[in-house]
Every structure is written in structure tokens, then in C-alpha cells.
Write an enzyme that holds these catalytic residues in place. Structure first.
Site, PDB file in Angstrom:
ATOM      1  N   HIS A  75     100.843  78.518  69.453  1.00  0.00           N
ATOM      2  CA  HIS A  75     101.607  77.277  69.499  1.00  0.00           C
ATOM      3  C   HIS A  75     103.107  77.514  69.348  1.00  0.00           C
ATOM      4  CE1 HIS A  75      97.796  75.027  67.922  1.00  0.00           C
ATOM      5  NE2 HIS A  75      97.708  75.327  69.207  1.00  0.00           N
TER       6      HIS A  75
ATOM      7  N   GLN B 131      87.938  83.011  69.918  1.00  0.00           N
ATOM      8  CA  GLN B 131      87.855  83.200  71.357  1.00  0.00           C
ATOM      9  C   GLN B 131      86.957  82.198  72.064  1.00  0.00           C
ATOM     10  OE1 GLN B 131      87.243  87.723  70.827  1.00  0.00           O
ATOM     11  NE2 GLN B 131      88.267  87.552  72.798  1.00  0.00           N
TER      12      GLN B 131
ATOM     13  N   ASP C 150      92.895  76.549  71.891  1.00  0.00           N
ATOM     14  CA  ASP C 150      92.681  75.198  71.344  1.00  0.00           C
ATOM     15  C   ASP C 150      91.329  74.621  71.757  1.00  0.00           C
ATOM     16  OD1 ASP C 150      95.210  75.483  70.348  1.00  0.00           O
ATOM     17  OD2 ASP C 150      96.088  73.790  71.422  1.00  0.00           O
TER      18      ASP C 150
ATOM     19  N   GLU D 185      80.268  96.429  70.101  1.00  0.00           N
ATOM     20  CA  GLU D 185      80.907  95.881  71.302  1.00  0.00           C
ATOM     21  C   GLU D 185      80.940  96.968  72.365  1.00  0.00           C
ATOM     22  OE1 GLU D 185      84.776  94.026  70.981  1.00  0.00           O
ATOM     23  OE2 GLU D 185      84.245  93.033  69.101  1.00  0.00           O
TER      24      GLU D 185
ATOM     25  N   HIS E  50      87.355  88.121  61.878  1.00  0.00           N
ATOM     26  CA  HIS E  50      87.632  88.609  63.227  1.00  0.00           C
ATOM     27  C   HIS E  50      89.019  88.107  63.632  1.00  0.00           C
ATOM     28  CE1 HIS E  50      85.599  90.145  67.095  1.00  0.00           C
ATOM     29  NE2 HIS E  50      86.901  90.040  67.347  1.00  0.00           N
TER      30      HIS E  50
ATOM     31  N   ARG F 182      75.786  88.426  67.494  1.00  0.00           N
ATOM     32  CA  ARG F 182      76.932  88.747  66.642  1.00  0.00           C
ATOM     33  C   ARG F 182      78.026  87.700  66.879  1.00  0.00           C
ATOM     34  NH1 ARG F 182      81.780  92.958  67.112  1.00  0.00           N
ATOM     35  NH2 ARG F 182      82.673  92.437  65.091  1.00  0.00           N
TER      36      ARG F 182
ATOM     37  N   ASN G 262      86.372  93.064  61.492  1.00  0.00           N
ATOM     38  CA  ASN G 262      86.290  93.591  62.848  1.00  0.00           C
ATOM     39  C   ASN G 262      87.571  94.345  63.173  1.00  0.00           C
ATOM     40  OD1 ASN G 262      85.044  93.541  65.695  1.00  0.00           O
ATOM     41  ND2 ASN G 262      87.134  92.817  66.045  1.00  0.00           N
ATOM     42  N   GLU G 263      87.423  95.625  63.480  1.00  0.00           N
ATOM     43  CA  GLU G 263      88.509  96.466  63.972  1.00  0.00           C
ATOM     44  C   GLU G 263      89.771  96.419  63.105  1.00  0.00           C
ATOM     45  OE1 GLU G 263      89.169  95.493  68.095  1.00  0.00           O
ATOM     46  OE2 GLU G 263      87.207  96.216  68.709  1.00  0.00           O
TER      47      GLU G 263
ATOM     48  N   TYR H  39      84.770 101.029  74.495  1.00  0.00           N
ATOM     49  CA  TYR H  39      84.839 100.572  75.875  1.00  0.00           C
ATOM     50  C   TYR H  39      85.174 101.677  76.870  1.00  0.00           C
ATOM     51  CZ  TYR H  39      84.921  95.775  74.051  1.00  0.00           C
ATOM     52  OH  TYR H  39      84.601  94.594  73.425  1.00  0.00           O
TER      53      TYR H  39
ATOM     54  N   ASN I 276      82.855  99.711  68.133  1.00  0.00           N
ATOM     55  CA  ASN I 276      83.316  99.014  69.330  1.00  0.00           C
ATOM     56  C   ASN I 276      83.934 100.054  70.255  1.00  0.00           C
ATOM     57  OD1 ASN I 276      82.572  96.690  68.038  1.00  0.00           O
ATOM     58  ND2 ASN I 276      84.624  95.831  67.867  1.00  0.00           N
TER      59      ASN I 276
END
Length: 497
Positions: A62, A42, A74, A401, A145, A99, A190-191, A334, A332
């Protein structure tokens, strides 16, 4: 008329559901830690720089048009070339830890330990760790991740194949050897819920394979859990004594609030929690999948004509191998979702949502964000934390998160500040009033970045990034000053008790 009455009931209910409009004025415990998080794909960019290999997100962006704005990672924030600048910003934030994740293909371009080892990639992460050490910031490093080297996907199907277990273990051991002396916390995956459910069921994450719904996602989870356990034991046996770090797994979940006090809605809430969080927490705490998953998937599988359950079965030795493989659980979280009882669908083509059979929806009066799925429901973080405490023997829990999205170009982000203030207030209540063993909190995210299939249409950062400027300048939003004050004072308000 019925719809109007329904919405009116929701509105009245929402007035009671928004319980924490007043911030908690107690201080966090003296040893409580604050951090901030990113993920390699990311923010790094440099997708083929200095010998890095292709990963499944490079391949997806891509080769397909699945990303909303047709963008890629990219370049994204170009942190591969701007890491020193970023780490100076981290120091100014006053965080206790950072992290971040390793790009597997930047270290091992093919994914294999017996292939080429990319020295430039190793130097990049060594430099980050050196800067963190210099600034007195601890490292929390995620091994995986979501950015699997593409060659592993091509060669044996990635996380759908047991071959992945040893390949991942070899990569993890290399990371421990190279970086472990300077890493305080390790995260294996992660997740995994997202890796498996969205990568191999609904196609909303790479590798976006949807060939065998109701089957592949359970195979994926089975492999991931065995890989996690193997890496945990490698660290525990060979590295813990000298490196003195901790290792755990990061799981994601909403709080699933029953839509009413009806016992069926209460059961629906518990079932949804077990099919998401419990799917992975139950094995690492108790050794096996939640009984509700075993029973429901097994029963439906037989009725669908399968000879055995679509949910794979652990052997007795695997149960013992997986049980207890965590020093902490990362959460995590939200937002919150409402749950309502749903009658089972007729037997037909397998699908995980049919296995769960729960109706999920949002209260339309809850405050929204730039993300359609993210409603501001601060009390949810307290309720999910207490549920984890009560269900899984009060493990060390790190909020890995938590954050709020805007559409970008917003520097006076008062709504993000309110989000953090209210969610952190509920973390305080979980600690002091509910006795939950929460030891750290991690804000998502350090800076605006590539948000997977949403591209650059949603921004979670405390720092804004101008993606149209080749220099990718970072600009602090108002939330930066707020978060700096939290890390400095351990208070969510200006004046603490």
C-alpha cells in the site's frame, strides 16, 4: 570468439548435466506422503476483513511501488471467502496433507496476545481444519510465512529485537491451544534465509529495510533461531504428548554445483551452501553457526573496525537450547546454481555477499521458466538431499516446496508436468539409491497467487485463477491430472514396476 568458445563448452557440459531425462519407474514407499502448499498472504485476500490487522506486506504494497505490476494481496485468490471450494479441490487432488500458513494479524490484529483476539479469524482457520478433517487430509501449518503484524514492526523493529521472541512464543502457544489437536505438522518459520537476507539486506521482501547491510540480516537470524527454539520447547513440553504432532523449520536452498573440478570451486560450493542452508541448519542440528561463517564474518568484522563480529554469538545456554530443536527439516528447493571461486573483496562497507565471496551464475543452456532465477535442473534436488543427509546426520526431510512457474493463461502446462516428473524421479533416487530419509513431498503451488514482488506476473499454480474476474474462478491445468495420478499410484510414470 572467446565468448563463443565459453558458451560452446557450457553447451557440451549441459548435455552431461541433464542426467535424468528418463523418469524413474519405481513406486514411492507405502508410507510416503504427498501434499500441496500455499501461504496466507498469497491466497487469502480479505486484507482488512472481519477485524484482521495490517501486516508488513499490506503495508509494503500500500505504501510503496516495489511490486512489479503494482498489485497487492488485498483480494488475490479470495480464499478467505472461498475456502470450502478450495478444500473440495484439494480432496479431488487426493493429497495426504495440505501445507498452509496462519495469518498472525488475522488472529491477533496487533500481534500481541494481550490485545484483541479476533474470533472471526479463529473461526476461519477452525473451519479449514474441520474441512480437512472431514476430507481425511492432514494439516501442516506454518506459524510465520513472512506476514508479521505491522504494529510489531512499528513498536520494536520486529525480528531485529529480542522482544520478538516472547511475542512470537505467545502467538504460537495460542495457535497450539486453538488448533493443535488437529495439526499433524507445525512449521515455526518459512525460509528464515529469505526473511533476513531479503527483508533486511537487499530489500526484496517486506519490510524491505536496507539500513545496515552486513549487520541486520545476522541480527534477524539470531532472533529467529532463538524464537524457533523457544516455540519448539513449548510444544515439546506442553503439547506433544497429547497432540502427537511434529514441529520443524523450513529452509530454502538451491543446489550449488561447482563450476569445475577445481578444489577452489568445490570450496566455493560448500561455502555457499553453509552460508545459506547451514546458517540455520547448523544451529538446530549442532547448536551453533557453521565454522566458516564464524571465521569469515569475524575476521572481516575486525578488519572493518568493529570490536566484535557482526555475526552475533550464542551463549552456552542458548547453544544447548537451540541444538536438536527439530523433528523434521523442511526443504524448499526449486533450482540449481553454479558456483565459482572468487577472491575476497577489499575491506570496506560491510555486506553479506562480501562475507561469502562466491561467484554464482546459471548455465544459459538449462531450460528456463517464467522466473528468471528458476532453471529446470532436476538432478539438483537429489544432490542437495544427499548433501543434507551427509552433513546433518540424515534427518527426516520433507520437501515442503518444489514447483515451476509459467506466465499465466497456460492450461496445457506440459513443461510443469515434465518438471514434476523429473524432480520426483530424482527424489526417488535420493530415497532408494542414496538412502536419504525423505518422507513427504509438497508441490508449490495449489493455485496461481500473489508472488510477492513479482505480483501476478509469474504463476506457480496447478489451478489457474482468473484475477480479472471478481469471482476468482479456478481452472485446472493439465498438471492437475498428472499430480492426481501421482498421489493415487505413488508413481511418476503411468506404469510402475
Amino acid at each position: 570468439m572467446l565468448i563463443q568458445k565459453f558458451l560452446f563448452v557450457f553447451y557440451i557440459s549441459s548435455l552431461f548435466w541433464r542426467e535424468n531425462v528418463c523418469a524413474d519407474n519405481r513406486k514411492f514407499p507405502p508410507d510416503f506422503k504427498f501434499g500441496i502448499a500455499t501461504a496466507s498472504y498469497q491466497i487469502e485476500g480479505g486484507w482488512d476483513a472481519d477485524g484482521k490487522g495490517e501486516n508488513i506486506w499490506d503495508h509494503l504494497t500500500h505504501q510503496t511501488n516495489l511490486v512489479k505490476d503494482h498489485s497487492t494481496g488485498d483480494i488475490t485468490c479470495d480464499s478467505y471467502h472461498k475456502s470450502k471450494e478450495d478444500l473440495a479441490l484439494l480432496k479431488d487432488l487426493g493429497v495426504d496433507f495440505y501445507r498452509f500458513s496462519l495469518s498472525w494479524a488475522r488472529i491477533l490484529p496487533t500481534g500481541y496476545i494481550d490485545g484483541q483476539i479476533n474470533e472471526a479469524g479463529i473461526r476461519y482457520y477452525e473451519d479449514i481444519l474441520s474441512e480437512l478433517e472431514k476430507h481425511g487430509i492432514e494439516a501442516m501449518v506454518t506459524l510465520y510465512h513472512w506476514d508479521l503484524p505491522q504494529k510489531l514492526q512499528d513498536d520494536f523493529g520486529g525480528v531485529l529485537n529480542d522482544t520478538f521472541i516472547d511475542v512470537f512464543a505467545n502467538y504460537a502457544q495460542l495457535a497450539f491451544e486453538l488448533f493443535g489437536s488437529r495439526v499433524k505438522y507445525w512449521v515455526t518459520f518459512n525460509e528464515p534465509f529469505i526473511i533476513c537476507q531479503q527483508g533486511y539486506e537487499n530489500g526484496n521482501k517486506a519490510p524491505a529495510i536496507t539500513k545496515a547491510p552486513g549487520i541486520d540480516l545476522y541480527t534477524c537470524a539470531h532472533v529467529v533461531l532463538k524464537a524457533h527454539a523457544k516455540v519448539y520447547h513449548i510444544y515439546d513440553t506442553f503439547y506433544r504428548k497429547t497432540q502427537k504432532g511434529k514441529i520443524g523449520l523450513v529452509l530454502n536452498t538451491d543446489w550449488f554445483e561447482p563450476a569445475s573440478g577445481d578444489p577452489k570451486d568445490l570450496e566455493a560450493s560448500e561455502r555457499q551452501l553453509q552460508f545459506q542452508f547451514g546458517w540455520f541448519a547448523h544451529p538446530i542440528v549442532y547448536g551453533n553457526y557453521p565454522q566458516v561463517m564464524i571465521d569469515r564474518i569475524g575476521e572481516r568484522s575486525i578488519r572493518e573496525g568493529f570490536k566484535t563480529s557482526r555475526l552475533p554469538k550464542f551463549t552456552n545456554s542458548e547453544i544447548e537450547e537451540i541444538k536438536g530443536t527439530f523433528d523434521f527439516i523442511g526443504l524448499n528447493h526449486y533450482t540449481t546454481t553454479l558456483t565459482r571461486w572468487k577472491e575476497d573483496e577489499a575491506i570496506g562497507k560491510p555486506e553479506s555477499l562480501k562475507d561469502i565471496s562466491v561467484e554464482v551464475f546459471k548455465n544459459p543452456f538449462w531450460e528456463g521458466s517464467a522466473s528468471s532465477w528458476l532453471k529446470v535442473v532436476p538432478w539438483g534436488i537429489r544432490r542437495i538431499s544427499k548433501w543434507i543427509k551427509d552433513t546433518y546426520k540424515n534427518p527426516e526431510l520433507i520437501i515442503t516446496e518444489n514447483g515451476y512457474s509459467d506466465v499465466g493463461g497456460i492450461f496445457d502446462d506440459s513443461r510443469r508436468i515434465n518438471y514434476y516428473r523429473e524432480y520426483l524421479s530424482n527424489v526417488l533416487e535420493a530415497i532408494y539409491d542414496d538412502g536419504v530419509n525423505i518422507t513427504a513431498y509438497t508441490a508449490w503451488s495449489f493455485m496461481d497467487n500473489f508472488e510477492w514482488l513479482e505480483g501476478y506476473t509469474e504463476k506457480f499454480g496447478l489451478f489457474s485463477v482468473n484475477f480479472t474476474d471478481p469471482a476468482r474462478p479456478r481452472t485446472p491445468k493439465s498438471s492437475v491430472n498428472y499430480f492426481k495420478n501421482v498421489t493415487k499410484t505413488k508413481c511418476v510414470v503411468e506404469q510402475c514396476l
